[in-house]
Each structure stands twice: as C-alpha cells, then as structure tokens.
Design a protein around this motif. Structure first.
Motif, short mmCIF file in Angstrom:
data_model
loop_
_atom_site.label_atom_id
_atom_site.label_comp_id
_atom_site.label_asym_id
_atom_site.label_seq_id
_atom_site.Cartn_x
_atom_site.Cartn_y
_atom_site.Cartn_z
N ARG A 56 0.81 -1.22 0.04
CA ARG A 56 0.07 -0.08 -0.08
C ARG A 56 0.75 1.31 -0.14
NH1 ARG A 56 -2.94 1.92 5.64
NH2 ARG A 56 -1.16 1.90 7.09
N ASP A 57 2.18 1.03 0.04
CA ASP A 57 3.03 2.21 0.06
C ASP A 57 3.56 2.65 -1.25
OD1 ASP A 57 2.84 2.82 2.88
OD2 ASP A 57 4.33 1.06 3.20
N TYR A 58 3.78 3.73 -1.45
CA TYR A 58 4.51 4.14 -2.90
C TYR A 58 5.51 5.10 -2.63
CZ TYR A 58 0.20 2.69 -5.38
OH TYR A 58 -0.88 1.77 -5.68
N CYS A 59 6.76 4.25 -2.25
CA CYS A 59 8.01 4.85 -1.93
C CYS A 59 8.79 5.22 -3.28
CB CYS A 59 8.91 4.25 -1.09
SG CYS A 59 8.30 3.60 0.41
N SER A 60 9.41 6.42 -3.21
CA SER A 60 9.60 6.73 -4.57
C SER A 60 11.01 6.12 -5.19
CB SER A 60 9.91 8.57 -4.64
OG SER A 60 8.80 9.23 -4.32
N ARG A 65 7.74 -3.33 -5.03
CA ARG A 65 6.20 -3.32 -4.76
C ARG A 65 5.61 -3.09 -6.31
NH1 ARG A 65 2.63 -0.29 -6.11
NH2 ARG A 65 1.79 -0.13 -4.19
N LYS A 66 4.28 -3.62 -6.45
CA LYS A 66 3.73 -3.72 -7.60
C LYS A 66 2.30 -3.42 -7.13
CE LYS A 66 6.96 -4.95 -10.55
NZ LYS A 66 8.01 -4.62 -9.56
N ASP A 67 1.42 -2.86 -8.13
CA ASP A 67 -0.11 -2.95 -8.05
C ASP A 67 -0.71 -4.19 -8.83
OD1 ASP A 67 -0.23 -0.55 -6.78
OD2 ASP A 67 -0.64 0.62 -8.56
N LYS A 184 4.17 9.34 -0.15
CA LYS A 184 2.80 8.52 -0.44
C LYS A 184 3.02 7.09 0.34
CE LYS A 184 1.65 10.63 -4.86
NZ LYS A 184 1.74 10.48 -6.24
N ALA A 185 3.54 7.19 1.36
CA ALA A 185 3.92 5.86 2.11
C ALA A 185 3.50 6.08 3.67
CB ALA A 185 5.56 5.65 1.95
#
Length: 383
Positions: A56-60, A65-67, A184-185
């Motif tokens: 669920r985190d979007y680290c730059s 991670r994947k959707d 966004k994390a």
C-alpha cells in the motif's frame, strides 16, 4: 580522535561527521570493530522469499512493490513458498528471508481475495503461517521483514522466526512531505516504525534494523536515526544488527534521476554508525549495492555482509547481483579477516533462551556450533 568515544554526544558526532578527515574516521571505526569483533566477518546463507509484491506504500525509490495487474505482481502460494524454501535448503541455506509489501489488503481487493482463499484476513497472519510451514517442513530459520507490525503480529512471528526485521530508514518525518520519497507511504511514519522496534524489544525478539542513505536526508538526520536505534537497544538489548544501505537509482522509479550517495559518503556514514553504536553492535552494509567496490566497506568498520543467496536474486535490487560466496571469502580474507557463516540469529543471541520460542530454539540447537555460528560453517571455508 581526542574525545573519548563513550562520551561523544550528538553534537560531537555531528561535528566529526562534517569535519573529521575520512581517514581518521575510518581508523577510529575499524579500531572499534577490532575491539568488539576481532577479525571475524560474518554472512548468512539465505534463500530470499518474496511473499507478495503488493504494497500500500508508494516509496519513490522502490521497484519491488507492484499494483495488481502489473508485471511481477503476485502473492506466493504455500506450495510456491515451500518449493523455493526447499531449493534453498538443498543449496545449504540456513535462513529463509521473507520480504513483502506492507498491508496490501488495506487498499487492494485482490489482496483481500487471495488472503480469503487461504483462510486469512491479514497479510501478517498469512506470513506467520508461511514462516511456520517453512520452519516445520524445511528446517530453515525464518527471518520476516514485512514492514510495520503490531504486537499481535510480533507475538505470532516470534513462535517461528529466529529474528525479525524492519528498516527504520530515517527518523525524520520531513521525508514524508510532498515531493519527498515517503510522501505516499503511510507506513513510513517514523513513529510507527519506532513503535514496532520497541514492541519487539518488549517481546525479546532479536531485531534487524537500519537506515537508508541518499534519499534526500541530511547527515544530521542519519545521525538522529542511529541514535534512536541505539536508545531502543540500550533499553531492551534486542537489536542484533544495524544495516547501512545506500540508495541506488533505477530507470523505472520516480527518483531515477536522483543522485546516488558516493562511496566516500557511504564509508563516512558507516564509520559514524560504528562510532555511535559502539564496538559490539553488528554493523552491516550490503555488498551487492557497492558493486566492485564492496571490499572497501570493510575499511569503515562493518563486521557483516548480510544475507547472501546461492539460489535467488536480491528481489529488492534485482539489478545488483550478490557476489559469489567464493569471491566474498577471497576478498574478505585477502584483507586479513576470517569469513564466517552465521545464522539468521546472531551468535550473541543464540544462548539467550528468552529470545527464542521452544520450536525455534530446538532448530537453532541443531544448526549452531559452540560459538553460535552455523554448525557446518566449514563448508563455506571449503568453497
């Protein structure tokens, strides 16, 4: 250095980090390592099990991670986990490193659906079940690295894990501002990560943590992060290892054009970590993230190379191959050190019964030698 090391305050460390010649820092750091660790440099022979890439985190800076629907998005089934773990067992691994995204079921119905088919509602509970399966069926010692954990998850993981990990990364909430890597994390809130590390201490779980450098933080923020780790360890005595990990740019990440920390910056930060953490802490830096320069990390006071896998790539940094254990041995020993294979649990924790559940203690007794290292470490010496 003129100041006695144990009296160094934060202000002293900040000054030394900024002003001391690198050679002086390195000399002091390696002297401290020699005092606490002698000439032994350790590593763990592991198999890397990427349980799920959903997160669920979007680290730059992250490519792991994947959707759902993206190439590489997956949840591993129990059969898949067991098959990979067994490959590791056959290759002589002692550690099963579980890495996974943080709480994907909080935002992805696909994650909830998969977990439901397995009989779980939380990824953390599924992780615990897979750790139990691997320990029971293969004898590998699990080390789970799942992100933020609550007390209930840690209690269950202790039953099957030799140790547990969570990178603090950085203690500064500034990195969560818009445009910075943790914006966004939600699971990178420093207080949440510190709470996880502290809960592990209260539960007597051997814990691996560390900092990530080069993502926009300042040296003072690195220092504050290392002091925060030290404070928790001084209170609970449970931090078995501190990793200094360097950011590497990758073409597919938002930070693709962000400058990487230099080797000198890496060496300076490791040396500062040794000064803060003292002679007895296990300090690690990943050799694959320094490529051909990795032997120079020894100059800064590390005493561990981390997990090295003979069967799986580094799924977090897939472009950076681990050095072969034979090369690791040659480069380490050519500099006057002895390479030793350890377990997922560091030697100083092996005899501390409060840190091990009965089932993990039984397995550790089977694979640890009298010094708390891997019993058949002679195998590594013969490579």
């Amino acid at each position: 250095m003129q100041t006695t090391l144990h009296t160094l305050a934060r202000e002293d460390i900040v000054r030394l980090a900024a002003q001391a010649p690198l050679s002086e820092l390195l000399t002091t750091a390696t002297g401290l390592r020699a005092q606490g660790k002698g000439t032994a440099i350790t590593f763990s022979r592991k198999v890397f099990i990427p349980l799920t890439t959903l997160c669920r985190d979007y680290c730059s800076y992250c490519t792991f991670r994947k959707d759902p629907g993206q190439p590489g998005a997956h949840f591993m089934t129990p059969d898949g986990v067991l098959a990979l773990a067994d490959r590791g067992r056959q290759a002589g691994c002692k550690e099963a490193l579980f890495s996974l995204g943080d709480q994907p079921e909080r935002i992805f119905p696909e994650a909830r659906e998969f977990l439901s088919t397995q009989g779980y509602s939380r990824t953390l509970d599924y992780l615990a079940a897979m750790c139990e399966l691997v320990l029971e069926k293969t004898g590998l010692l699990p080390h789970a690295n799942p992100g933020v954990m609550d007390r209930a998850a840690l209690v269950r993981l202790k039953d099957s894990n030799a140790s547990v990990g969570l990178m603090l990364e950085n203690v500064s909430p500034r990195l969560m501002r818009d445009g910075l890597p943790h914006a966004k994390a939600p699971d990178k809130v420093p207080a949440l990560r510190l709470r996880t590390i502290e809960e592990a201490g209260k539960l007597a779980i051997a814990f691996t943590t560390g900092i990530l450098i080069g993502i926009g933080e300042t040296m003072e923020e690195r220092i504050d992060s290392l002091f925060a780790i030290r404070t928790l360890h001084e209170k609970y005595g449970h931090v078995q290892e501190v990793i200094i990990q360097n950011f590497r740019a990758k073409p597919e990440i938002p930070m693709a054009a962000h400058p990487e920390p230099s080797l000198e910056d890496m060496l300076r930060t490791i040396a500062v970590a040794r000064l803060i953490l003292g002679p007895h802490m296990n300090v690690q830096a990943p050799p694959n993230l320094s490529y051909d320069d990795f032997p120079r990390l020894l100059e800064a006071g590390i005493n561990d190379w981390g997990g090295i896998s003979p069967v799986t790539k580094d799924f977090i940094n897939p472009e950076a191959a681990w050095p072969q254990i034979a090369r690791l041995k040659a480069e380490t020993e050519s500099r006057g050190f002895a390479l030793r294979e350890r377990l997922a649990l560091y030697p100083e924790f092996v005899s501390r019964e409060e840190f091990l559940s009965p089932r993990v203690r039984h397995r550790v007794a089977e694979v640890a030698d009298a010094n708390g290292l891997a019993r058949d470490a002679a195998h590594a010496a013969r490579i």
